[in-house]
Design a protein around this motif. Structure first.
Motif, PDB file in Angstrom:
ATOM      1  N   GLU A  56      31.995  26.428 -15.501  1.00  0.00           N
ATOM      2  CA  GLU A  56      33.217  26.126 -16.241  1.00  0.00           C
ATOM      3  C   GLU A  56      34.391  26.943 -15.707  1.00  0.00           C
ATOM      4  O   GLU A  56      35.507  26.432 -15.566  1.00  0.00           O
ATOM      5  N   ILE A  57      34.132  28.206 -15.378  1.00  0.00           N
ATOM      6  CA  ILE A  57      35.176  29.061 -14.800  1.00  0.00           C
ATOM      7  C   ILE A  57      35.646  28.494 -13.470  1.00  0.00           C
ATOM      8  O   ILE A  57      36.849  28.402 -13.199  1.00  0.00           O
ATOM      9  N   GLU A  58      34.716  28.096 -12.625  1.00  0.00           N
ATOM     10  CA  GLU A  58      35.067  27.549 -11.311  1.00  0.00           C
ATOM     11  C   GLU A  58      35.887  26.268 -11.452  1.00  0.00           C
ATOM     12  O   GLU A  58      36.889  26.077 -10.764  1.00  0.00           O
ATOM     13  N   ALA A  59      35.479  25.392 -12.374  1.00  0.00           N
ATOM     14  CA  ALA A  59      36.208  24.140 -12.587  1.00  0.00           C
ATOM     15  C   ALA A  59      37.622  24.423 -13.109  1.00  0.00           C
ATOM     16  O   ALA A  59      38.598  23.789 -12.678  1.00  0.00           O
ATOM     17  N   THR A  60      37.741  25.381 -14.012  1.00  0.00           N
ATOM     18  CA  THR A  60      39.055  25.729 -14.563  1.00  0.00           C
ATOM     19  C   THR A  60      39.949  26.332 -13.487  1.00  0.00           C
ATOM     20  O   THR A  60      41.142  26.016 -13.412  1.00  0.00           O
ATOM     21  N   GLN A  61      39.389  27.186 -12.639  1.00  0.00           N
ATOM     22  CA  GLN A  61      40.176  27.770 -11.548  1.00  0.00           C
ATOM     23  C   GLN A  61      40.687  26.688 -10.615  1.00  0.00           C
ATOM     24  O   GLN A  61      41.852  26.715 -10.208  1.00  0.00           O
ATOM     25  N   LYS A  62      39.841  25.734 -10.264  1.00  0.00           N
ATOM     26  CA  LYS A  62      40.262  24.648  -9.369  1.00  0.00           C
ATOM     27  C   LYS A  62      41.369  23.832 -10.008  1.00  0.00           C
ATOM     28  O   LYS A  62      42.370  23.497  -9.358  1.00  0.00           O
ATOM     29  N   ARG A  63      41.206  23.510 -11.294  1.00  0.00           N
ATOM     30  CA  ARG A  63      42.202  22.693 -11.989  1.00  0.00           C
ATOM     31  C   ARG A  63      43.540  23.431 -12.073  1.00  0.00           C
ATOM     32  O   ARG A  63      44.601  22.859 -11.782  1.00  0.00           O
ATOM     33  N   GLU A  64      43.505  24.711 -12.433  1.00  0.00           N
ATOM     34  CA  GLU A  64      44.749  25.479 -12.547  1.00  0.00           C
ATOM     35  C   GLU A  64      45.411  25.669 -11.190  1.00  0.00           C
ATOM     36  O   GLU A  64      46.633  25.646 -11.086  1.00  0.00           O
ATOM     37  N   ARG A  65      44.615  25.802 -10.157  1.00  0.00           N
ATOM     38  CA  ARG A  65      45.167  25.932  -8.801  1.00  0.00           C
ATOM     39  C   ARG A  65      45.860  24.641  -8.389  1.00  0.00           C
ATOM     40  O   ARG A  65      46.958  24.665  -7.820  1.00  0.00           O
ATOM     41  N   GLN A  66      45.222  23.510  -8.686  1.00  0.00           N
ATOM     42  CA  GLN A  66      45.823  22.220  -8.363  1.00  0.00           C
ATOM     43  C   GLN A  66      47.119  22.018  -9.151  1.00  0.00           C
ATOM     44  O   GLN A  66      48.108  21.509  -8.614  1.00  0.00           O
ATOM     45  N   ASP A  67      47.140  22.445 -10.422  1.00  0.00           N
ATOM     46  CA  ASP A  67      48.355  22.341 -11.227  1.00  0.00           C
ATOM     47  C   ASP A  67      49.475  23.202 -10.634  1.00  0.00           C
ATOM     48  O   ASP A  67      50.635  22.777 -10.572  1.00  0.00           O
ATOM     49  N   ALA A  68      49.123  24.410 -10.187  1.00  0.00           N
ATOM     50  CA  ALA A  68      50.114  25.305  -9.590  1.00  0.00           C
ATOM     51  C   ALA A  68      50.672  24.712  -8.301  1.00  0.00           C
ATOM     52  O   ALA A  68      51.886  24.762  -8.062  1.00  0.00           O
ATOM     53  N   ILE A  69      49.811  24.145  -7.481  1.00  0.00           N
ATOM     54  CA  ILE A  69      50.258  23.519  -6.233  1.00  0.00           C
ATOM     55  C   ILE A  69      51.201  22.370  -6.533  1.00  0.00           C
ATOM     56  O   ILE A  69      52.234  22.209  -5.878  1.00  0.00           O
ATOM     57  N   ALA A  70      50.871  21.579  -7.539  1.00  0.00           N
ATOM     58  CA  ALA A  70      51.731  20.453  -7.915  1.00  0.00           C
ATOM     59  C   ALA A  70      53.096  20.951  -8.380  1.00  0.00           C
ATOM     60  O   ALA A  70      54.134  20.363  -8.036  1.00  0.00           O
ATOM     61  N   LYS A  71      53.131  22.040  -9.158  1.00  0.00           N
ATOM     62  CA  LYS A  71      54.406  22.599  -9.621  1.00  0.00           C
ATOM     63  C   LYS A  71      55.239  23.088  -8.448  1.00  0.00           C
ATOM     64  O   LYS A  71      56.450  22.845  -8.385  1.00  0.00           O
ATOM     65  N   VAL A  72      54.591  23.765  -7.510  1.00  0.00           N
ATOM     66  CA  VAL A  72      55.311  24.289  -6.350  1.00  0.00           C
ATOM     67  C   VAL A  72      55.879  23.143  -5.521  1.00  0.00           C
ATOM     68  O   VAL A  72      57.034  23.171  -5.092  1.00  0.00           O
TER      69      VAL A  72
END
Length: 102
Positions: free
Chosen positions: A17-33
């Motif tokens: 669950e931690i790994e999935a959340t990290q991937k999702r938050e990273r993808q969200d951050a990339i999209a924001k940038v």
């Protein structure tokens, strides 16, 4: 009380669950940038700090030209920081700071 196997299974589930959340938050951050970059017309090259003017005061330990010299030993002092012992002793013996100026 939980058994060891139950606890290990819970830990494995949490790690997934931690790994999935990290991937999702990273993808969200990339999209924001990417969104901000598109909004302001920025490129990856614009993000580089190479060629930027250095900030004043950065670079601890920069050398300063000496202002005072002990003619007997050749030791020098830039006038910054604490006075060296050789200069303190000379001033205590009656000499003036200006006697050592370069």
């Amino acid at each position: 009380m939980s058994s060891l196997q139950d606890l290990l299974a819970k830990r494995a589930a949490l790690e997934q669950e931690i790994e999935a959340t990290q991937k999702r938050e990273r993808q969200d951050a990339i999209a924001k940038v990417k969104s901000i970059m598109a909004e302001y017309g920025l490129t990856v090259a614009d993000l580089s700090t190479k060629g930027a003017a250095p900030k004043a005061g950065v670079g601890k330990g920069t050398k300063v030209a000496p202002k005072y010299r002990n003619s007997a030993t050749g030791e020098t002092w830039s006038g910054r920081g604490l006075q060296p012992n050789w200069l303190k002793a000379a001033i205590a013996s009656g000499k003036k700071l200006d006697d050592f100026a370069l």
